[in-house]
Structure formats: C-alpha cells, structure tokens
Design a protein around this motif. Structure first.
Motif, PDB file in Angstrom:
ATOM      1  N   ASN A 121      -1.315  -4.222 -11.893  1.00 24.31           N
ATOM      2  CA  ASN A 121      -1.723  -5.041 -10.734  1.00 24.31           C
ATOM      3  C   ASN A 121      -2.009  -4.174  -9.517  1.00 24.31           C
ATOM      4  OD1 ASN A 121      -1.234  -7.558 -12.154  1.00 24.31           O
ATOM      5  ND2 ASN A 121       0.953  -7.121 -11.889  1.00 24.31           N
ATOM      6  N   THR A 122      -2.680  -3.071  -9.743  1.00 22.94           N
ATOM      7  CA  THR A 122      -2.869  -2.054  -8.712  1.00 22.94           C
ATOM      8  C   THR A 122      -4.321  -1.610  -8.639  1.00 22.94           C
ATOM      9  OG1 THR A 122      -0.604  -1.237  -8.980  1.00 22.94           O
ATOM     10  CG2 THR A 122      -2.171   0.247  -7.942  1.00 22.94           C
ATOM     11  N   ILE A 123      -4.776  -1.394  -7.418  1.00 20.50           N
ATOM     12  CA  ILE A 123      -6.073  -0.758  -7.228  1.00 20.50           C
ATOM     13  C   ILE A 123      -5.856   0.574  -6.517  1.00 20.50           C
ATOM     14  CG2 ILE A 123      -7.294  -2.958  -7.123  1.00 20.50           C
ATOM     15  CD1 ILE A 123      -7.680  -2.377  -4.071  1.00 20.50           C
ATOM     16  N   TYR A 124      -6.874   1.417  -6.626  1.00 14.71           N
ATOM     17  CA  TYR A 124      -6.800   2.748  -6.045  1.00 14.71           C
ATOM     18  C   TYR A 124      -8.068   3.029  -5.243  1.00 14.71           C
ATOM     19  CZ  TYR A 124      -3.331   3.053  -9.736  1.00 14.71           C
ATOM     20  OH  TYR A 124      -2.266   2.805 -10.569  1.00 14.71           O
ATOM     21  N   LEU A 125      -7.910   3.799  -4.198  1.00 13.43           N
ATOM     22  CA  LEU A 125      -9.052   4.294  -3.434  1.00 13.43           C
ATOM     23  C   LEU A 125      -8.954   5.812  -3.420  1.00 13.43           C
ATOM     24  CD1 LEU A 125     -11.544   3.796  -1.655  1.00 13.43           C
ATOM     25  CD2 LEU A 125     -10.002   3.756   0.331  1.00 13.43           C
TER      26      LEU A 125
ATOM     27  N   THR B 261      -7.368  17.523   6.054  1.00 11.64           N
ATOM     28  CA  THR B 261      -8.378  18.254   6.799  1.00 11.64           C
ATOM     29  C   THR B 261      -9.738  18.008   6.157  1.00 11.64           C
ATOM     30  OG1 THR B 261      -7.939  20.243   5.506  1.00 11.64           O
ATOM     31  CG2 THR B 261      -6.788  20.030   7.603  1.00 11.64           C
ATOM     32  N   THR B 262     -10.773  18.334   6.869  1.00  6.43           N
ATOM     33  CA  THR B 262     -12.133  18.088   6.375  1.00  6.43           C
ATOM     34  C   THR B 262     -12.318  18.683   4.980  1.00  6.43           C
ATOM     35  OG1 THR B 262     -13.007  18.079   8.623  1.00  6.43           O
ATOM     36  CG2 THR B 262     -14.566  18.481   6.838  1.00  6.43           C
ATOM     37  N   GLY B 263     -12.863  17.854   4.095  1.00  8.65           N
ATOM     38  CA  GLY B 263     -13.113  18.288   2.732  1.00  8.65           C
ATOM     39  C   GLY B 263     -11.994  17.987   1.756  1.00  8.65           C
ATOM     40  N   ASP B 264     -10.843  17.595   2.278  1.00  3.77           N
ATOM     41  CA  ASP B 264      -9.710  17.273   1.420  1.00  3.77           C
ATOM     42  C   ASP B 264      -9.917  15.942   0.712  1.00  3.77           C
ATOM     43  OD1 ASP B 264      -6.881  18.617   3.341  1.00  3.77           O
ATOM     44  OD2 ASP B 264      -8.385  19.563   2.038  1.00  3.77           O
ATOM     45  N   SER B 265      -8.979  15.649  -0.187  1.00  4.32           N
ATOM     46  CA  SER B 265      -8.957  14.378  -0.897  1.00  4.32           C
ATOM     47  C   SER B 265      -7.622  13.676  -0.673  1.00  4.32           C
ATOM     48  CB  SER B 265      -9.161  14.594  -2.392  1.00  4.32           C
ATOM     49  OG  SER B 265     -10.426  15.162  -2.669  1.00  4.32           O
ATOM     50  N   LEU B 266      -7.678  12.373  -0.637  1.00 10.70           N
ATOM     51  CA  LEU B 266      -6.481  11.535  -0.576  1.00 10.70           C
ATOM     52  C   LEU B 266      -6.698  10.337  -1.483  1.00 10.70           C
ATOM     53  CD1 LEU B 266      -5.612  11.344   3.243  1.00 10.70           C
ATOM     54  CD2 LEU B 266      -4.297  12.520   1.479  1.00 10.70           C
ATOM     55  N   THR B 267      -5.594   9.791  -1.980  1.00  8.04           N
ATOM     56  CA  THR B 267      -5.660   8.587  -2.793  1.00  8.04           C
ATOM     57  C   THR B 267      -4.737   7.528  -2.214  1.00  8.04           C
ATOM     58  OG1 THR B 267      -6.119   9.865  -4.798  1.00  8.04           O
ATOM     59  CG2 THR B 267      -5.362   7.603  -5.088  1.00  8.04           C
ATOM     60  N   LEU B 268      -5.293   6.351  -2.002  1.00 13.07           N
ATOM     61  CA  LEU B 268      -4.518   5.190  -1.584  1.00 13.07           C
ATOM     62  C   LEU B 268      -4.307   4.284  -2.788  1.00 13.07           C
ATOM     63  CD1 LEU B 268      -6.319   4.227   1.752  1.00 13.07           C
ATOM     64  CD2 LEU B 268      -4.560   5.957   1.363  1.00 13.07           C
ATOM     65  N   SER B 269      -3.156   3.651  -2.816  1.00 12.86           N
ATOM     66  CA  SER B 269      -2.852   2.680  -3.858  1.00 12.86           C
ATOM     67  C   SER B 269      -2.473   1.362  -3.213  1.00 12.86           C
ATOM     68  CB  SER B 269      -1.686   3.159  -4.729  1.00 12.86           C
ATOM     69  OG  SER B 269      -1.971   4.384  -5.343  1.00 12.86           O
TER      70      SER B 269
ATOM     71  N   GLU C 210       0.831  -1.204   0.000  1.00  9.41           N
ATOM     72  CA  GLU C 210       0.000   0.000   0.000  1.00  9.41           C
ATOM     73  C   GLU C 210       0.867   1.256   0.000  1.00  9.41           C
ATOM     74  OE1 GLU C 210      -3.116  -2.318   2.925  1.00  9.41           O
ATOM     75  OE2 GLU C 210      -1.402  -1.151   3.623  1.00  9.41           O
ATOM     76  N   SER C 211       0.301   2.311  -0.532  1.00  7.61           N
ATOM     77  CA  SER C 211       0.928   3.623  -0.463  1.00  7.61           C
ATOM     78  C   SER C 211      -0.164   4.674  -0.437  1.00  7.61           C
ATOM     79  CB  SER C 211       1.875   3.844  -1.642  1.00  7.61           C
ATOM     80  OG  SER C 211       1.190   3.745  -2.863  1.00  7.61           O
ATOM     81  N   GLY C 212       0.231   5.870  -0.079  1.00  5.45           N
ATOM     82  CA  GLY C 212      -0.730   6.956   0.055  1.00  5.45           C
ATOM     83  C   GLY C 212      -1.130   7.114   1.508  1.00  5.45           C
ATOM     84  N   GLY C 213      -2.216   7.769   1.751  1.00  7.37           N
ATOM     85  CA  GLY C 213      -2.613   8.038   3.113  1.00  7.37           C
ATOM     86  C   GLY C 213      -1.893   9.255   3.662  1.00  7.37           C
ATOM     87  N   GLY C 214      -2.064   9.486   4.956  1.00  5.80           N
ATOM     88  CA  GLY C 214      -1.412  10.622   5.593  1.00  5.80           C
ATOM     89  C   GLY C 214      -2.421  11.525   6.273  1.00  5.80           C
ATOM     90  N   LEU C 215      -2.062  12.803   6.343  1.00  3.78           N
ATOM     91  CA  LEU C 215      -2.877  13.783   7.049  1.00  3.78           C
ATOM     92  C   LEU C 215      -3.716  14.599   6.068  1.00  3.78           C
ATOM     93  CD1 LEU C 215      -0.170  15.132   9.541  1.00  3.78           C
ATOM     94  CD2 LEU C 215      -1.921  13.389   9.970  1.00  3.78           C
TER      95      LEU C 215
END
Length: 123
Positions: free
Chosen positions: A77-81, A13-21, A6-11
């Motif tokens: 071979n990757t998924i994203y959130l 604030t409300t309303g922001d966007s993040l992407t996990l792989s 996995e990669s991505g994540g972190g800090l």
C-alpha cells in the motif's frame, strides 16, 4: 479514515537523488490513485505526479519528466517518488495525496493528504 504516512526527504545537493515513500495506513485502506504535490510557503500546492491504482497510468509535471519516477507496491500500500538529478528549484515541502477514484492519476480531486516532508536542495 485513510491515513497517508510519508517518509524520506531531507537535504541534498544539486545532482543528488532522493526517494520519498508514502504508505496508506490505519483501519481503512482504499484502492486509490496516489501521487505527490509540492508547496512553497504561502503558495498553492502544485501537482508533481500521480499513478493510477493499478499502476498502468502515470502522469508527471513537465518540469520533472525524465528526472522523477513514481512507482507503487500495492502489496505494501505504498507509492514512491524517486527524484534524480535534483535542482535547487526542487526545494519544497512534498505532500502525498490520494484520490478515491482509482483511475485519477492526475489527482484532480485528492481526498486525502499526508503531513508533508521537506526536500531541500542546495547548489
């Protein structure tokens, strides 16, 4: 042995966007349904969403519908959130999972797990 990295994540604030792989790696790559769970300390893992191996079927937990999107790139071979409109209650450790049943987009029987990545959303 199937490995999920996995990669991505972190800090955020409300309303922001993040992407996990999450990428399958190692000597063994399987045609797998894959997805995401979350877990707070001392609690059970909770299903967030999953996608079938062919990408045709995607399931989401009700609380993330319309905000989170799962996609996959089988060539990598990757998924994203993709997590949009983040809320403090989205804070948790997020785990990638894979099922040996390629159609199991609900990840009823996950066979493999990633190491987890922390997502923290402040108000």
């Amino acid at each position: 042995q199937v490995q999920l990295v996995e990669s991505g994540g972190g800090l955020a604030t409300t309303g922001d966007s993040l992407t996990l792989s999450c990428a399958q790696s190692g000597r063994t790559i399987i045609p797998a349904a894959m997805g995401w769970f979350r877990r707070a300390p001392d609690k059970d893992r909770i299903f967030v969403g999953g996608i079938s191996q062919d990408g045709a079927i995607v399931n989401y937990r009700d609380s993330v519908k319309g905000r989170f999107t799962i996609s996959r790139d089988n060539a990598k071979n990757t998924i994203y959130l993709q997590m949009n409109s983040l809320r403090p209650e989205d804070t948790d450790v997020y785990y990638c999972a894979a099922s040996e049943n390629p159609a199991d987009s609900a990840l009823r029987v996950p066979a493999y797990w990633g190491q987890g990545t922390q997502v923290t959303v402040s108000s």
